[in-house]
Write a protein that holds these residues in place. Structure first.
Motif, PDB file in Angstrom:
ATOM      1  N   ILE A  25      -3.006  -1.696  -1.407  1.00 26.41           N
ATOM      2  CA  ILE A  25      -3.479  -2.715  -2.351  1.00 26.41           C
ATOM      3  C   ILE A  25      -2.313  -3.146  -3.247  1.00 26.41           C
ATOM      4  CG2 ILE A  25      -5.036  -3.117  -4.299  1.00 26.41           C
ATOM      5  CD1 ILE A  25      -6.931  -1.029  -2.936  1.00 26.41           C
ATOM      6  N   ASP A  26      -1.537  -2.179  -3.687  1.00 25.26           N
ATOM      7  CA  ASP A  26      -0.398  -2.499  -4.547  1.00 25.26           C
ATOM      8  C   ASP A  26       0.639  -3.328  -3.806  1.00 25.26           C
ATOM      9  OD1 ASP A  26      -1.452  -1.343  -6.763  1.00 25.26           O
ATOM     10  OD2 ASP A  26      -0.427   0.579  -6.528  1.00 25.26           O
ATOM     11  N   VAL A  27       0.851  -3.013  -2.538  1.00 25.49           N
ATOM     12  CA  VAL A  27       1.831  -3.783  -1.758  1.00 25.49           C
ATOM     13  C   VAL A  27       1.347  -5.235  -1.615  1.00 25.49           C
ATOM     14  CG1 VAL A  27       2.871  -4.033   0.541  1.00 25.49           C
ATOM     15  CG2 VAL A  27       2.726  -1.776  -0.527  1.00 25.49           C
ATOM     16  N   VAL A  28       0.064  -5.399  -1.339  1.00 25.86           N
ATOM     17  CA  VAL A  28      -0.490  -6.754  -1.176  1.00 25.86           C
ATOM     18  C   VAL A  28      -0.321  -7.562  -2.461  1.00 25.86           C
ATOM     19  CG1 VAL A  28      -2.671  -8.034  -0.920  1.00 25.86           C
ATOM     20  CG2 VAL A  28      -2.114  -6.182   0.670  1.00 25.86           C
ATOM     21  N   LEU A  29      -0.647  -6.941  -3.599  1.00 25.73           N
ATOM     22  CA  LEU A  29      -0.579  -7.691  -4.861  1.00 25.73           C
ATOM     23  C   LEU A  29       0.854  -8.035  -5.256  1.00 25.73           C
ATOM     24  CD1 LEU A  29      -2.962  -8.617  -6.726  1.00 25.73           C
ATOM     25  CD2 LEU A  29      -3.579  -7.098  -4.897  1.00 25.73           C
ATOM     26  N   VAL A  30       1.773  -7.113  -5.001  1.00 24.88           N
ATOM     27  CA  VAL A  30       3.168  -7.367  -5.352  1.00 24.88           C
ATOM     28  C   VAL A  30       3.784  -8.393  -4.392  1.00 24.88           C
ATOM     29  CG1 VAL A  30       5.482  -6.338  -5.427  1.00 24.88           C
ATOM     30  CG2 VAL A  30       3.575  -5.177  -6.540  1.00 24.88           C
ATOM     31  N   GLN A  31       3.519  -8.227  -3.107  1.00 22.58           N
ATOM     32  CA  GLN A  31       4.168  -9.097  -2.117  1.00 22.58           C
ATOM     33  C   GLN A  31       3.525 -10.469  -2.007  1.00 22.58           C
ATOM     34  OE1 GLN A  31       6.947  -8.696  -0.587  1.00 22.58           O
ATOM     35  NE2 GLN A  31       7.285  -6.628  -1.358  1.00 22.58           N
TER      36      GLN A  31
END
Ligand code: COA
Ligand code: NAD
Length: 689
Positions: free
Chosen positions: A630-636
């Motif tokens: 989830i964090d990767v999706v939001l950052v990227q």
């Protein structure tokens, strides 16, 4: 645990000691490597039969950096600066032979050697700022002594990676070779004839102070004035101001302080979360299907971007349309892209035409039979997409992978248009599709594992980050973003103005606030979706009518020069509009709300709480495999500040009681229909693999 002797091997080749670092996967400067290097340099000093040494990496790379996992742990001696000190104090020269990557501690070790030679294709750099730290072993002091202050500030402050050829021009390398690295390095060591050439003894080339200031300002701005970037700039400048050892001591102290910061922990977390997120779970392990030719249907914004991404990856692309003019526009968009890259000097004209030669455009869907993978990027309308998939089904060869780029629609409902739902998946690209790294790989109820593996492999071939998602409305990213945007709309009704919300969230670090983003993407997209879902909405749900009313007034965003803000001829500068305030005030009055000012901190916490709650729901529903995804999706994909780690990492830093209180407030703000997620699982930090 491997022994020092096996990790750093020594072998005398005539009078040259070959020191080989063999510590896969990246020959990181872990404790055993550091100890092995000190011991090998000691051997070189002691043995009268040895005149010089060559330091080389086994496997695919030289040293690609420090072991980032060690950053959170107590330091063990010898430290990396002690290794450099040993190399520099050794009376005999050491040559660094580079291939693969010489990054971070790897480049620092090379800079402490007496000469450097690299294989063509080697990548060099000091990327520490991307991990929230500065180089800690002399990089900021030695590098500018060769490349000067301006390039030094740029390279260290931006964490730039450069090619061996550029490094040669900058005098970081003595030679670049096409092959035979080890032999050539030994020859170079022999040619040195015992001469030491320590960079530490050189002076920083003088540069006009104003020019240095300009470079420093530009790099600080590009680096969002993050602490590590500002520190890196100052340290590079110190190289010209302080005696070498003083600069070194200051750099080390700064590195140690930054290493223990939350920001550095967040960036390290993202580094590993990104690598983990792109790995399919073991139970889905399968061999990807053959992938040489991709057909893209719909030559609009997304279709042409996807076509460019695939062409750049060496894939043959067939771009199909229903409308000859749209096809022509799509072809022009692709051609324009390559023209601009050639004009900017980023691509050779011959390369551009060779790349474009792999593209064919057509209205004849029979060409689909040639495709290994088909990506549909037509209008976001279920009936249209189902019809397109029926047509695909009649033309595509058996075994071809069929993907939809839908943003929100049900992948299973789209797959029903075919007789082969096992071959259908979602591949949700982000705009611009040739630039954005994120790719959501959506698993339908019947999607076969090798189809998911093919989607994942395509993502990697396109140099993207493919993240597996379950098939639910909005998948991971848009689902969270919707909850966040809805919360921001509630804040408008409660008393904030669009600029208050945008400023607060931009202050937190978002690339753009939600209302500026909405204006940029066009308010009509959300308006269309709201109308499509109106019948499904329970009238008791809290619903903010501001966006619909703005659209009814023709305020469609930046393209209309008016949306939540006023724009001057499509320019970026946004100004507040009294008419928008009137629409918002009316919405507050209709809901019987007495407007009150919202502080920036409250805005940020409410917006993030909405994200965190949705993240907990996504994890519980299995839409996201892991919290880190989830964090990767939001950052990227959504401009969430990388240095905050993502909403889950952020939540893990908060005091639990105040986070729980925030969730209660969130429930109150949403009102009817609010579903609270279980934070316990989300906040659990997984044990290291
Ligand atoms: N410390 C610890 N582990 C590292 C690492 C580091 N500095 N750099 C890479 N790794 C690990 C990765 O986690 C991955 O492990 P996994 O297979 O268990 O997931 C493995 O090494 C391979 O890395 P990956 O990035 O998947 O391979 P790649 O071939 O695409 O890229 C590099 C290799 C070295 C270019 C890339 O990993 C990189 O840029 N690393 C960071 C370099 C850096 O910032 N160095 C300075 C540190 S201060
Ligand atoms: P667009 O309007 O720019 O392009 C759509 C293209 O599809 C048009 O050229 C149209 O002629 C063509 N088309 C429509 N119906 C067709 C049919 N039956 N057969 C063949 N071609 C047809 O739209 P877009 O922004 O590129 O979006 C395409 C898809 O990508 C949508 O599902 C959208 O939700 C999704 N998406 C868009 C974005 C974005 O930011 N624009 C981001 C991610 C995903």
């Amino acid at each position: 645990m491997s022994s020092i002797r096996s990790v750093v091997r020594q072998e005398a080749i005539g009078p040259v000691l070959l020191i080989t670092i063999d510590h896969p996967p990246i020959n990181a400067t872990s404790h055993t490597v550091r100890a092995g290097l000190v011991s090998a340099v000691d051997e070189l000093s002691r043995r009268p039969d040895l005149a010089a040494a060559v330091l080389i990496g086994a496997g695919s790379t030289f040293i690609a950096g420090a072991d980032i996992r060690e950053f959170g742990q107590p330091a063990l001696e010898p430290s990396l600066p002690a290794v450099m000190a040993a190399i520099e104090a050794c009376p005999k020269p050491v040559v660094a032979a580079l291939h693969g990557s010489a990054l971070g501690g790897g480049l620092e070790v090379a800079l402490a050697c007496d000469a450097r030679i690299a294989l063509k294709g080697t990548s060099l750099g000091l990327p520490e700022v991307t991990l929230g730290v500065v180089p800690g072993a002399g990089g900021t002091q030695r590098l500018p002594r060769r490349v000067g202050l301006v390039r030094g500030i740029e390279m260290v402050g931006r964490g730039e990676r450069i090619s061996a050829n550029e490094a040669l021009k900058l005098r970081l390398l003595d030679a670049v070779v096409e092959s035979e690295l080890q032999t050539q390095a030994i020859a170079l060591a022999t040619r040195l004839d015992g001469r030491k050439c320590r960079i530490r003894d050189e002076a920083v080339p003088p540069t006009d102070e104003q020019v240095v200031d300009q470079a420093a300002q530009a790099v600080a701005k590009a680096g969002k004035r993050r602490p590590a970037v500002l520190a890196a700039i100052e340290l590079v400048r110190d190289a010209a101001r302080l005696p070498f050892d003083e600069g070194l001591a200051k750099e080390r102290a700064c590195f140690l302080k930054l290493r223990d910061s939350t920001e550095a922990a967040a960036l390290r977390y993202q580094f590993f979360a990104e690598r983990e997120a792109t790995r399919l779970p073991r139970e889905l392990n399968a061999q990807p299907r053959l992938l040489k030719t991709v057909a893209v249907i719909g030559a609009g914004t997304m279709g042409s971007g996807i076509a460019i991404a695939a062409l750049d990856a060496g894939i043959t692309v067939i771009l199909l349309e229903q409308d000859p003019e749209a096809l022509q526009r799509g072809r022009e968009r692709v051609a324009d892209h390559y023209r601009q890259r050639v004009a900017a000097g980023k691509l050779e004209a011959t390369q551009a035409s060779a790349t474009e030669a792999r593209l064919s455009t057509s209205l004849d869907w029979a060409l689909l039979a040639q495709a290994d993978l088909v990506i549909e990027a037509v209008f976001e309308d279920l009936a249209v997409k189902q019809e397109v998939f029926r047509r695909i089904d009649t033309h595509a060869r058996p075994g071809a992978v069929l993907a939809t780029n839908t943003s929100y629609l049900d992948v299973d409902a789209i797959a029903q248009g075919t007789n082969r739902p096992q071959d259908v998946l979602g591949l949700h690209f982000f705009s611009p599709a040739n630039v954005m790294k994120l790719l959501e790989v959506v698993r339908g109820a019947q999607t076969a594992p090798d189809v998911l593996a093919t989607g994942n492999a395509l993502g990697k071939a396109l140099r993207k980050m493919p993240v597996l998602c379950g098939n639910r409305f909005g998948f991971i990213g848009n689902r969270i973003y919707n909850a966040y945007r809805m919360q921001c709309e509630f804040m408008l009704e409660d008393g904030a103005w669009p600029e208050d919300v945008d400023r607060a969230l931009e202050g937190f670090g978002f690339a753009m606030g939600p209302f500026a983003v909405a204006d940029l993407s066009g308010l009509d997209i959300a308006w269309r979706m709201r109308r499509a879902r109106a019948a499904m909405r329970d009238p008791r749900e809290r619903y903010v009518p501001v966006l619909d009313r703005l659209c009814e007034q023709g305020r469609l965003g930046r393209k209309a020069d008016r949306g939540y803000y006023l724009y001057d001829n499509g320019k970026q500068v946004r100004t507040t509009d009294a008419d928008v305030r009137a629409v918002i005030e009316q919405a507050s009055a209709e809901r019987g709300i007495t407007r009150r000012a919202l502080a920036a901190d409250e805005i940020v916490r409410r917006a993030l709480a909405a994200m965190v709650n949705e993240a907990a729901l996504l994890l519980a529903e299995g839409v996201a495999q892991r919290a880190g995804d989830i964090d990767v999706v939001l950052v990227q994909g959504y401009g969430f500040p990388r240095w905050e780690g993502g909403p889950v990492f952020w939540a893990r830093q908060q005091n639990r009681a105040s986070l729980d209180a925030e969730m209660l407030r969130l429930g109150d703000a949403v009102g009817f229909g609010f579903v609270g997620g279980d934070l316990s699982r989300l906040l659990e930090v997984p044990a290291p693999a």
